[in-house]
Design an enzyme around this catalytic site. Structure first.
Site, PDB file in Angstrom:
ATOM      1  N   HIS A 139      36.660 -32.161 -47.697  1.00 29.86           N
ATOM      2  CA  HIS A 139      35.372 -31.313 -47.646  1.00 29.86           C
ATOM      3  C   HIS A 139      34.807 -31.047 -49.044  1.00 29.86           C
ATOM      4  CE1 HIS A 139      32.281 -28.868 -45.909  1.00 29.86           C
ATOM      5  NE2 HIS A 139      32.808 -28.782 -44.997  1.00 29.86           N
TER       6      HIS A 139
ATOM      7  N   HIS B 106      36.797 -26.361 -38.367  1.00 30.80           N
ATOM      8  CA  HIS B 106      37.719 -26.674 -39.391  1.00 30.80           C
ATOM      9  C   HIS B 106      38.849 -25.895 -39.009  1.00 30.80           C
ATOM     10  CE1 HIS B 106      34.510 -28.854 -41.033  1.00 30.80           C
ATOM     11  NE2 HIS B 106      33.818 -28.062 -41.822  1.00 30.80           N
TER      12      HIS B 106
ATOM     13  N   GLU C 299      31.819 -36.281 -44.688  1.00 35.30           N
ATOM     14  CA  GLU C 299      33.247 -35.939 -44.363  1.00 35.30           C
ATOM     15  C   GLU C 299      33.573 -37.067 -43.244  1.00 35.30           C
ATOM     16  OE1 GLU C 299      32.951 -31.516 -42.508  1.00 35.30           O
ATOM     17  OE2 GLU C 299      30.786 -31.660 -43.991  1.00 35.30           O
TER      18      GLU C 299
HETATM   19  C1  GLA Z   1      30.918 -28.377 -42.369  1.00 35.96           C
HETATM   20  C2  GLA Z   1      29.998 -27.867 -41.028  1.00 35.96           C
HETATM   21  C3  GLA Z   1      28.891 -27.116 -41.509  1.00 35.96           C
HETATM   22  C4  GLA Z   1      29.469 -25.779 -42.382  1.00 35.96           C
HETATM   23  C5  GLA Z   1      30.370 -26.439 -43.723  1.00 35.96           C
HETATM   24  C6  GLA Z   1      31.054 -25.392 -44.578  1.00 35.96           C
HETATM   25  O1  GLA Z   1      30.452 -29.462 -42.927  1.00 35.96           O
HETATM   26  O2  GLA Z   1      29.514 -28.964 -40.315  1.00 35.96           O
HETATM   27  O3  GLA Z   1      28.200 -26.612 -40.527  1.00 35.96           O
HETATM   28  O4  GLA Z   1      30.208 -24.996 -41.837  1.00 35.96           O
HETATM   29  O5  GLA Z   1      31.243 -27.276 -43.407  1.00 35.96           O
HETATM   30  O6  GLA Z   1      30.055 -24.458 -44.773  1.00 35.96           O
END
Ligand code: GLA
Length: 395
Positions: free
Chosen positions: A223, A149, A360
């Site tokens: 997100h 991210h 997402e």
């Molecule tokens: C994303 C990732 C997860 C986790 C979340 C935040 O969706 O794929 O593994 O890291 O973000 O906690």
């Protein structure tokens, strides 16, 4: 004399009745004028409020977007985070359906990306490395051995510039951010624009745009963690999910794609027909074990058809339905497996395991290192543009 009196009385009564009718007529006119004024007034609105300051002393504002029906989306300039999203249930009661915190302090202290804009690269990049035209770039490894991210200070942790854009039937917030050359290890000055638009049909549109002055990689997403029950003490296991995907991307133990796509048929990843999240989440399945639940990218069908319905989530008890439309080729379906009851919930309590889910929309994880995945490279002179809509209704 009596006849004269009766005449006067009669005349007075007629006069009174006439006036009364006239009066009522006027009242009616006034009412309809008021109503049409109300209709004129009841368009969309945008309100700005000071929200707080970051530990570095930057001011953060909150913008409240409202539509004609009463749907409300609150966005803060820190991370472009959606802190609250109020939509009606089947009894037309508007309630907040996204996880978040009560103050800037908690967002800056520790947040699992609640409601935030994710970039430059949403999802994982193996070992935090990728190569463009023979040059290797190194990124932070902030998720075990991998990059996740956008890194240590991704787009979820920067303060964006905001401009209000008010249409007749829309309320928009245009967020801009300049990610400097080599910020978090990514090449190129990247000018990013993310526009949230609330429309009168209870849709929140998110348009992502970016341009660069050097060849780079981009994969932006949103997100938000949804819980359509609006009761954050409840899990999301009773939500019914549909995802228009015939295949998903299996991962290794560190959640990096193996490089192959897998057919969802006869697996817990088959959401082509509406299925309760809780139905298969505890199934004995190697992929579910690796993700500790659903934390996988599903490959959307009909990728060449552009903007289309990709997924939906329905909460039978409240009647709330969320439909996700996108032009992106995939969706990371994450079921809040890392929530463990330690983070404070809005309005009290804590966020327990699986009390929110994310859809997402994005390109595939680790695309820069996977030859067979659609490219996430952005060249100078090109414009990155992608759109996702979250449409709310009841059924
Ligand atoms: C994303 C990732 C997860 C986790 C979340 C935040 O969706 O794929 O593994 O890291 O973000 O906690």
């Amino acid at each position: 004399m009596n006849i004269l009196k009766s005449c006067i009385y009669g005349f007075a009564i007629m006069l009174f009745a006439g006036l009364n009718i006239q009066c009522k007529g006027n009242q009616k006119d006034e009412k309809s004028v008021k109503e049409s004024n109300m209709q004129k007034m009841e368009t969309t609105s945008i309100e700005k409020r000071a929200y707080g300051t970051t530990p570095e002393g930057e001011n953060v504002d909150k913008y409240i977007l409202k539509n004609q029906k009463g749907m409300e989306v609150d966005v803060i300039t820190y991370g472009g985070i959606i802190t609250s999203l109020k939509v009606p249930n089947k009894d037309n009661v508007y309630e907040d359906v996204v996880l978040g915190f009560d103050s800037i302090t908690q967002y800056t202290k520790s947040s699992p990306y609640f409601g935030a804009i994710i970039g430059r690269y949403g999802n994982r990049i193996a070992k935090g490395k990728f190569t463009i035209d023979g040059t290797e770039y190194k990124l932070a490894t902030n998720d075990g051995p991998n990059h996740l991210h956008g890194g240590v200070k991704g787009f979820d942790k920067v303060v964006w510039n905001a401009t209000e854009v008010k249409g007749d039937s829309t309320a928009s917030l245009k967020l801009t951010y300049l990610s400097k050359d080599m910020e978090e290890g990514y090449p190129g000055n990247l000018e990013v624009v993310v526009t949230y638009t609330l429309t009168n049909d209870n849709t929140l549109e998110v348009v992502y745009e970016a341009t660069t002055d050097k060849k780079t990689i981009v994969n932006l997403t949103q997100h938000s963690y949804f819980n359509l029950s609006a009761d954050f003490s409840k899990t999301i296991l009773d939500h019914e999910i549909t995802i228009n995907a015939d295949s998903f991307i299996p991962v290794d133990a560190t959640l990096i794609p193996t490089g192959k796509l897998a057919d969802v048929t006869n697996t817990p990843f088959d959401f082509r027909e509406a299925k309760m999240i809780g139905k298969d989440i505890e199934a004995k399945d190697d992929q579910l074990k690796k993700g500790m639940g659903y934390d996988h990218c599903l490959v959307l069908n009909n990728q060449n058809e552009g903007f289309k319905l990709a997924a939906s989530a329905y909460h039978p008890e409240s009647g709330r339905l969320l439909e996700v439309y996108t032009d992106e080729p995939a969706i990371q379906f994450y079921t809040g497996n890392f929530l463990d009851g330690t983070l404070p919930a809005k309005n009290g309590g804590t966020y327990a395991h699986r009390t929110g889910f994310c859809l997402e929309t994005e390109h595939y994880p680790d695309s820069p290192n996977q030859k067979n995945f659609p490219s996430t490279v952005l060249n100078p002179g090109e414009k990155y543009t992608t759109k996702t809509s979250f449409k709310f209704s009841v059924k």
